[in-house]
Design a protein around this motif. Structure first.
Motif, PDB file in Angstrom:
ATOM      1  N   SER A  92     -23.113 148.126  11.686  1.00  0.00           N
ATOM      2  CA  SER A  92     -22.766 146.925  12.445  1.00  0.00           C
ATOM      3  C   SER A  92     -21.393 146.430  12.015  1.00  0.00           C
ATOM      4  CB  SER A  92     -23.788 145.818  12.189  1.00  0.00           C
ATOM      5  OG  SER A  92     -24.996 146.092  12.837  1.00  0.00           O
ATOM      6  N   SER A  93     -20.653 145.904  12.960  1.00  0.00           N
ATOM      7  CA  SER A  93     -19.332 145.355  12.685  1.00  0.00           C
ATOM      8  C   SER A  93     -19.137 144.130  13.569  1.00  0.00           C
ATOM      9  CB  SER A  93     -18.262 146.400  12.988  1.00  0.00           C
ATOM     10  OG  SER A  93     -16.981 145.869  12.800  1.00  0.00           O
ATOM     11  N   ARG A  94     -18.617 143.060  12.989  1.00  0.00           N
ATOM     12  CA  ARG A  94     -18.318 141.852  13.755  1.00  0.00           C
ATOM     13  C   ARG A  94     -16.930 141.353  13.368  1.00  0.00           C
ATOM     14  NH1 ARG A  94     -22.130 143.599  15.784  1.00  0.00           N
ATOM     15  NH2 ARG A  94     -23.962 142.560  16.645  1.00  0.00           N
ATOM     16  N   THR A  95     -16.253 140.741  14.334  1.00  0.00           N
ATOM     17  CA  THR A  95     -14.915 140.212  14.114  1.00  0.00           C
ATOM     18  C   THR A  95     -14.939 138.689  14.142  1.00  0.00           C
ATOM     19  OG1 THR A  95     -13.930 142.166  15.137  1.00  0.00           O
ATOM     20  CG2 THR A  95     -12.535 140.200  14.985  1.00  0.00           C
ATOM     21  N   PHE A  96     -14.316 138.094  13.150  1.00  0.00           N
ATOM     22  CA  PHE A  96     -14.085 136.644  13.095  1.00  0.00           C
ATOM     23  C   PHE A  96     -12.619 136.464  13.478  1.00  0.00           C
ATOM     24  CE2 PHE A  96     -17.491 137.600  10.157  1.00  0.00           C
ATOM     25  CZ  PHE A  96     -18.412 136.602  10.379  1.00  0.00           C
ATOM     26  N   THR A  97     -12.366 135.776  14.577  1.00  0.00           N
ATOM     27  CA  THR A  97     -11.009 135.695  15.118  1.00  0.00           C
ATOM     28  C   THR A  97     -10.249 134.469  14.607  1.00  0.00           C
ATOM     29  OG1 THR A  97     -11.852 134.568  17.083  1.00  0.00           O
ATOM     30  CG2 THR A  97     -11.611 136.956  17.213  1.00  0.00           C
ATOM     31  N   ASN A  98      -8.930 134.630  14.539  1.00  0.00           N
ATOM     32  CA  ASN A  98      -7.996 133.554  14.178  1.00  0.00           C
ATOM     33  C   ASN A  98      -8.404 132.824  12.900  1.00  0.00           C
ATOM     34  OD1 ASN A  98      -6.363 134.038  16.499  1.00  0.00           O
ATOM     35  ND2 ASN A  98      -7.915 132.983  17.713  1.00  0.00           N
TER      36      ASN A  98
END
Length: 133
Positions: A92-98
């Protein structure tokens, strides 16, 4: 020979501090044939949290909640949350933006659950190593 190398790698711990990422290999508790590797890394203005499963026994879905945390005045505070699940051979991979860069210790906290309603904790919580962002 390949499985011996894979099993040996399950118990390797990375340094808890590095310039751009933090990873940690951690046994999932009572189910000794499972290991989850939790990592966090910078990607420009974003932070990517990753979870990898390994071990020599298959398993079904394990639901998780991933918190991005920053150390503020000696205490970690959650600055973003993502959810999902990991399945055998499916990381699993998730992105937290800015995500602001404040030159502070940053880490990923992952709590595992039995169900998609995230109501019953399964095998507790795992933290990545920390890095400065």
């Amino acid at each position: 020979m390949i499985s011996v190398i894979g099993i040996t790698g399950l118990f390797t711990f990375t340094s808890s501090a590095s310039a751009a990422s933090g990873c940690n290999d951690t046994s999932s508790g009572s189910e000794l044939n499972r290991t989850f590797k939790v990592c966090g890394k910078d990607s420009g203005d974003n932070v990517i949290g990753e979870i990898y499963g390994s071990g020599f026994q298959t398993y079904g879905k394990t639901y998780w909640k991933m918190d991005l945390q920053r150390n503020v005045n000696g205490s970690y505070q959650t600055i973003g949350t993502r959810t999902g699940y990991i399945d055998w051979f499916s990381p699993s991979s998730r992105t937290f933006t800015n995500v602001l860069k404040k030159n502070a210790k940053t880490r990923i906290k992952v709590t595992y659950y039995y169900d998609s309603s995230y109501s019953e904790i399964k095998n507790g919580t795992v933290y990545s190593g920390y890095w400065y962002r």
